[in-house]
Design a protein around this motif. Structure first.
Motif, PDB file in Angstrom:
ATOM      1  N   THR A 134       1.074  -1.005  -0.200  1.00  0.00           N
ATOM      2  CA  THR A 134      -0.103  -0.139  -0.128  1.00  0.00           C
ATOM      3  C   THR A 134       0.933   1.255   0.070  1.00  0.00           C
ATOM      4  O   THR A 134       1.764   1.346   0.755  1.00  0.00           O
ATOM      5  CB  THR A 134      -1.030  -0.114   1.272  1.00  0.00           C
ATOM      6  N   SER A 135       0.483   2.134  -0.793  1.00  0.00           N
ATOM      7  CA  SER A 135       1.357   3.360  -0.831  1.00  0.00           C
ATOM      8  C   SER A 135       0.814   4.346   0.407  1.00  0.00           C
ATOM      9  O   SER A 135      -0.088   4.440   0.830  1.00  0.00           O
ATOM     10  CB  SER A 135       1.280   4.062  -2.143  1.00  0.00           C
ATOM     11  N   ALA A 136       1.812   5.249   0.609  1.00  0.00           N
ATOM     12  CA  ALA A 136       1.550   6.119   1.998  1.00  0.00           C
ATOM     13  C   ALA A 136       0.614   7.016   1.261  1.00  0.00           C
ATOM     14  O   ALA A 136       0.462   7.481  -0.094  1.00  0.00           O
ATOM     15  CB  ALA A 136       2.810   7.047   1.967  1.00  0.00           C
ATOM     16  N   GLN A 137      -0.305   7.819   2.147  1.00  0.00           N
ATOM     17  CA  GLN A 137      -1.364   8.489   1.603  1.00  0.00           C
ATOM     18  C   GLN A 137      -0.948  10.121   2.008  1.00  0.00           C
ATOM     19  O   GLN A 137      -0.039  10.421   2.847  1.00  0.00           O
ATOM     20  CB  GLN A 137      -2.609   8.312   2.740  1.00  0.00           C
ATOM     21  N   ALA A 138      -1.387  10.740   1.141  1.00  0.00           N
ATOM     22  CA  ALA A 138      -1.250  12.231   1.208  1.00  0.00           C
ATOM     23  C   ALA A 138      -2.198  12.626   2.451  1.00  0.00           C
ATOM     24  O   ALA A 138      -3.114  12.257   2.650  1.00  0.00           O
ATOM     25  CB  ALA A 138      -1.824  12.877  -0.168  1.00  0.00           C
ATOM     26  N   PRO A 139      -1.775  13.646   3.194  1.00  0.00           N
ATOM     27  CA  PRO A 139      -2.415  14.236   4.071  1.00  0.00           C
ATOM     28  C   PRO A 139      -3.674  15.019   3.931  1.00  0.00           C
ATOM     29  O   PRO A 139      -3.762  15.814   2.863  1.00  0.00           O
ATOM     30  CB  PRO A 139      -1.398  15.492   4.821  1.00  0.00           C
ATOM     31  N   GLY A 155       9.745  10.154   6.583  1.00  0.00           N
ATOM     32  CA  GLY A 155      10.548  10.543   5.530  1.00  0.00           C
ATOM     33  C   GLY A 155       9.744  11.670   4.883  1.00  0.00           C
ATOM     34  O   GLY A 155       9.241  12.551   5.310  1.00  0.00           O
ATOM     35  N   TYR A 156       9.846  11.705   3.291  1.00  0.00           N
ATOM     36  CA  TYR A 156       9.311  12.699   2.552  1.00  0.00           C
ATOM     37  C   TYR A 156       7.679  12.958   2.966  1.00  0.00           C
ATOM     38  O   TYR A 156       7.124  14.055   2.953  1.00  0.00           O
ATOM     39  CB  TYR A 156       9.229  12.281   1.079  1.00  0.00           C
ATOM     40  N   PHE A 157       6.916  11.876   3.132  1.00  0.00           N
ATOM     41  CA  PHE A 157       5.644  11.775   3.560  1.00  0.00           C
ATOM     42  C   PHE A 157       5.286  12.673   5.019  1.00  0.00           C
ATOM     43  O   PHE A 157       4.424  13.496   4.806  1.00  0.00           O
ATOM     44  CB  PHE A 157       4.871  10.707   3.325  1.00  0.00           C
ATOM     45  N   ILE A 203       4.251  11.555  -4.932  1.00  0.00           N
ATOM     46  CA  ILE A 203       3.159  11.041  -4.795  1.00  0.00           C
ATOM     47  C   ILE A 203       2.023  11.916  -4.335  1.00  0.00           C
ATOM     48  O   ILE A 203       1.020  11.568  -4.815  1.00  0.00           O
ATOM     49  CB  ILE A 203       3.269   9.890  -3.606  1.00  0.00           C
ATOM     50  N   THR A 204       2.389  13.043  -3.770  1.00  0.00           N
ATOM     51  CA  THR A 204       1.181  13.978  -3.604  1.00  0.00           C
ATOM     52  C   THR A 204       1.001  14.659  -4.764  1.00  0.00           C
ATOM     53  O   THR A 204      -0.213  14.981  -5.254  1.00  0.00           O
ATOM     54  CB  THR A 204       1.684  14.831  -2.520  1.00  0.00           C
ATOM     55  N   ILE A 205       1.974  14.971  -5.783  1.00  0.00           N
ATOM     56  CA  ILE A 205       1.688  15.538  -7.117  1.00  0.00           C
ATOM     57  C   ILE A 205       1.016  14.661  -8.121  1.00  0.00           C
ATOM     58  O   ILE A 205      -0.005  14.976  -8.650  1.00  0.00           O
ATOM     59  CB  ILE A 205       2.978  15.941  -7.676  1.00  0.00           C
ATOM     60  N   LEU A 206       1.398  13.275  -7.895  1.00  0.00           N
ATOM     61  CA  LEU A 206       0.726  12.315  -8.696  1.00  0.00           C
ATOM     62  C   LEU A 206      -0.841  12.267  -8.328  1.00  0.00           C
ATOM     63  O   LEU A 206      -1.770  12.096  -9.232  1.00  0.00           O
ATOM     64  CB  LEU A 206       1.549  10.992  -8.552  1.00  0.00           C
ATOM     65  N   ASN A 207      -1.115  12.267  -7.107  1.00  0.00           N
ATOM     66  CA  ASN A 207      -2.514  12.052  -6.282  1.00  0.00           C
ATOM     67  C   ASN A 207      -3.143  13.532  -6.863  1.00  0.00           C
ATOM     68  O   ASN A 207      -4.361  13.479  -7.411  1.00  0.00           O
ATOM     69  CB  ASN A 207      -2.425  12.066  -5.198  1.00  0.00           C
ATOM     70  N   TYR A 260       0.027  21.003 -15.769  1.00  0.00           N
ATOM     71  CA  TYR A 260      -1.322  20.478 -15.178  1.00  0.00           C
ATOM     72  C   TYR A 260      -1.963  21.054 -14.002  1.00  0.00           C
ATOM     73  O   TYR A 260      -1.293  21.918 -13.391  1.00  0.00           O
ATOM     74  CB  TYR A 260      -1.006  19.077 -14.775  1.00  0.00           C
ATOM     75  N   LYS A 261      -3.306  21.010 -13.806  1.00  0.00           N
ATOM     76  CA  LYS A 261      -4.103  21.524 -12.841  1.00  0.00           C
ATOM     77  C   LYS A 261      -4.003  20.461 -11.599  1.00  0.00           C
ATOM     78  O   LYS A 261      -4.263  19.325 -12.049  1.00  0.00           O
ATOM     79  CB  LYS A 261      -5.581  21.963 -13.128  1.00  0.00           C
ATOM     80  N   GLY A 262      -3.805  21.013 -10.419  1.00  0.00           N
ATOM     81  CA  GLY A 262      -3.850  19.849  -9.513  1.00  0.00           C
ATOM     82  C   GLY A 262      -4.561  20.401  -8.175  1.00  0.00           C
ATOM     83  O   GLY A 262      -4.853  21.420  -8.038  1.00  0.00           O
TER      84      GLY A 262
END
Length: 642
Positions: free
Chosen positions: A26-31, A101-103, A315-319, A339-341
């Motif tokens: 499972t990938s880490a979740q964005a806040p 880490g990053y997340f 991962i946050t940008i991808l989401n 891109y719009k995010g």
């Protein structure tokens, strides 16, 4: 936090990434923002505020190297944890056990920014996200249970019958026992077989400085709240400052494999297969490495890029962009797509993804990030963050909801919304933005691609200049430069730049003059000669001005709102800006003075420059095309130290 520092490690790094992906479930979740509690005070001391800022800065830096939890005390007299003089700030941060880490850093960096905004005068403040918590107070709370305030959230799905409430309580009691007695790890997760091919997922966690018995006390208190707040729901969560618990029918955490034999088998297979791949990649890489340009060996250290600019996990940008989906794409710039995010907290962003074929290397990207992060002005689009993961070079800008000026100015229906008062305000805004770049910023910046598509409009239709591209430092005292690589858009280039590659602040002044004429007439300079006039916009405006018929230039959409003296003055100033000889053109500071004064006498303009690079109505730009961009075509900009 560093990117890879040696190029020959790339194949091995790729192989290791494959192994990690193979083992990860499972990938880490964005806040996701949850709740805040602020205890504001009108008598908070300046020293305490300073200490709070120091604490928040420490949290941002420390979270990148910690294991997701830490606490400290910031005191002006270095009194330590036992300081009792009122100005000491006691702070703590904690991320969910699987977020590191990053997340973890990104969640806490977001929290730091938000708590500063939401609780600017607070003695005590708490901010919860789904994967992290940030907390500070003027009273020490280290190792102590805190049950107030509590916060809960529920999902829409309801339980099937009342007996499930007791089953959920029993399941969570088991997790509490596992976290506080069996493992004493301060956290526990579990998958529960709920019947009918359904699985529920539970999680409990305490602050890591709590003793096991205090952790159990806190979690039991949260479980007592569950029946009243959330007893009829399948998806729910309850939090206090020192602990929390959650249950969901979707897996929301990342759990490592507890089966040692299975893990070993996976590692053996992975290393056997991927070891060969790594060796092959390494051999090919060594061959190609000899042909690579040495300047791209430079080290990209995110800490040195961080300064005033946060980094954001890939991962946050991808989401936020739905994996750079076509639906999220705003347009294509000269150096890659935009891109719009939408960030987890709801903020909209514009994401510029630099193409690997853009020609922009590591050094140029580093210069751009380091420099543009320092540019702060209300008439410039703001750079928010950058990302340097997985060979990506990504810039994140604020999103402009009203898109670019050209999308309004050259649309027969939308231009009707641009009355004269608004167009004049846009002209003033562009001029102030250029003035900042030329004279008020730390370095003198030459934009080189000022045009309507690079002027964005915010919610209130304020003009903001975008795209500052590849910054380059010039020698002190240098006021003009020459390039063999002419970049920009035909129709807006000064003649000396388009024909000889010479550029200076007067190049931007020329572009500004063209912009003003387009704003007044509602017509593009490029292709204007193909209309009934048979001449360029600049020459046509010059002839109309010489004949004393300035108002004939005006867009018909302005008939009901224009002020004749203001329109005539703006045309006059524009013609001064587009004169053939750059020495005759005013500086942007003079332009701003002329725009803001009704008493300054304006000199007579000389003949304008000939139109450079005539093109069809569907103008081909050397900078690329756009559709409602928030950050449009990438532009080469140049810095000149004063």
């Amino acid at each position: 936090m560093r990117m890879e520092t040696k190029n020959f490690m790339t194949p091995l790094r790729i192989s290791l990434c494959f192994i990690l992906l193979f083992l990860t479930t499972t990938s880490a979740q964005a806040p996701v923002y949850s709740y805040n509690s602020c205890m504001n005070s009108t008598s908070i001391s300046p020293t305490y505020k300073t200490n709070v800022k120091s604490l928040l800065s420490w949290i941002t830096n420390d979270s990148s190297i910690s294991k997701g939890f830490n606490y400290t005390t910031i005191s002006s007299n270095n009194g330590g944890d036992n300081d009792g003089y009122g100005d000491a700030v006691y702070g703590l941060y904690s991320c969910r056990y699987d977020i590191t880490g990053y997340f973890c850093q990104f969640c806490l960096t977001t929290a730091v920014n938000e708590i500063s905004r939401l609780c600017p005068d607070s003695v005590t403040a708490i901010l919860w996200y789904d994967v992290c918590i940030l907390r500070y107070s003027n009273q020490s709370f280290h190792g102590k249970v805190s049950l107030s305030p509590t916060w809960n959230v529920t999902g829409p799905r309801k339980i099937k019958n009342s007996t499930e409430t007791k089953r959920i309580e029993d399941a969570m009691e088991g997790l509490i026992t596992k976290a506080t007695i069996e493992t004493k790890q301060f956290w526990a997760v579990e998958e529960f077989d709920w019947g009918d091919n359904e699985t529920l997922y539970g999680w409990v966690q305490c602050d890591r400085d709590l003793p096991s018995d205090e952790c159990r006390k806190c979690l039991n208190a949260m479980l007592e709240i569950f029946p009243q707040c959330c007893g009829t729901k399948v998806q729910w969560a309850v939090f206090a400052p020192t602990c929390g618990m959650r249950m969901d029918d979707e897996k929301f955490y990342q759990k490592s494999d507890d089966n040692g034999t299975s893990t070993s088998r996976k590692l053996i297979i992975s290393f056997s297969v991927l070891g060969s791949v790594a060796l092959l990649c390494f051999s090919v890489y060594c061959f190609l490495y000899r042909k690579r340009v040495r300047k791209d060996e430079m080290m990209l250290d995110e800490e040195t890029l961080n300064g005033d600019l946060p980094t954001i996990p890939l991962i946050t940008i991808l989401n936020s962009t739905n994996n750079f989906s076509k639906a999220s794409k705003l347009g294509e710039g000269g150096f890659g797509p935009v891109y719009k995010g939408i960030l987890p907290d709801g903020r909209q962003i514009a994401v510029k993804r630099l193409s690997q074929f853009s020609g922009q290397g590591s050094e140029e990207f580093r210069n751009e990030v380091m420099f543009i992060a320092k540019l702060q002005h209300r008439n410039l689009v703001r750079l928010l963050a950058c990302c340097l993961q997985e060979k990506e070079k990504i810039l994140v800008y604020e999103y402009m909801s009203n898109a670019s000026l050209d999308s309004h100015l050259f649309d027969d229906e939308k231009k009707k919304q641009l009355d004269w008062k608004l167009r004049l305000r846009i002209i003033h805004g562009i001029a102030r933005g250029i003035l900042y770049l030329h004279e008020d910023s730390r370095l003198r910046v030459i934009h080189r691609d000022l045009k309507p598509s690079n002027v964005l409009l915010d919610d209130e239709m304020n003009a903001k200049i975008s795209d500052f591209g590849l910054a380059r430092a010039f020698e002190i005292g240098q006021n003009q430069a020459n390039t063999k690589r002419v970049m920009g858009t035909y129709g807006y280039m000064a003649p000396e730049y388009a024909m000889e590659g010479l550029f200076s602040v007067k190049s931007d002044v020329f572009s500004f003059g063209v912009l003003v004429l387009e704003i007044i007439t509602g017509n593009k300079n490029s292709g204007f000669h193909l209309l009934e006039h048979g001449q360029s916009l600049l020459l046509y405006a010059w002839n109309i001005w010489c004949a004393g018929k300035c108002l004939e230039l005006m867009d018909l959409a302005l008939v009901k709102s224009f002020i004749a003296s203001e329109v005539e003055k703006c045309i006059h100033i524009a013609l001064l800006c587009v004169q053939q000889d750059e020495a005759d053109r005013p500086t942007i500071s003079t332009v701003v003075l002329m725009l803001g004064s009704d008493t300054i006498p304006l000199p007579k303009p000389n003949h304008p420059a000939f139109s450079v690079g005539r093109m069809t109505l569907n103008e081909a730009s050397t900078s690329g095309s756009s559709k409602n961009l928030s950050i449009n075509d990438v532009t080469v900009s140049t810095m000149l130290p004063r």
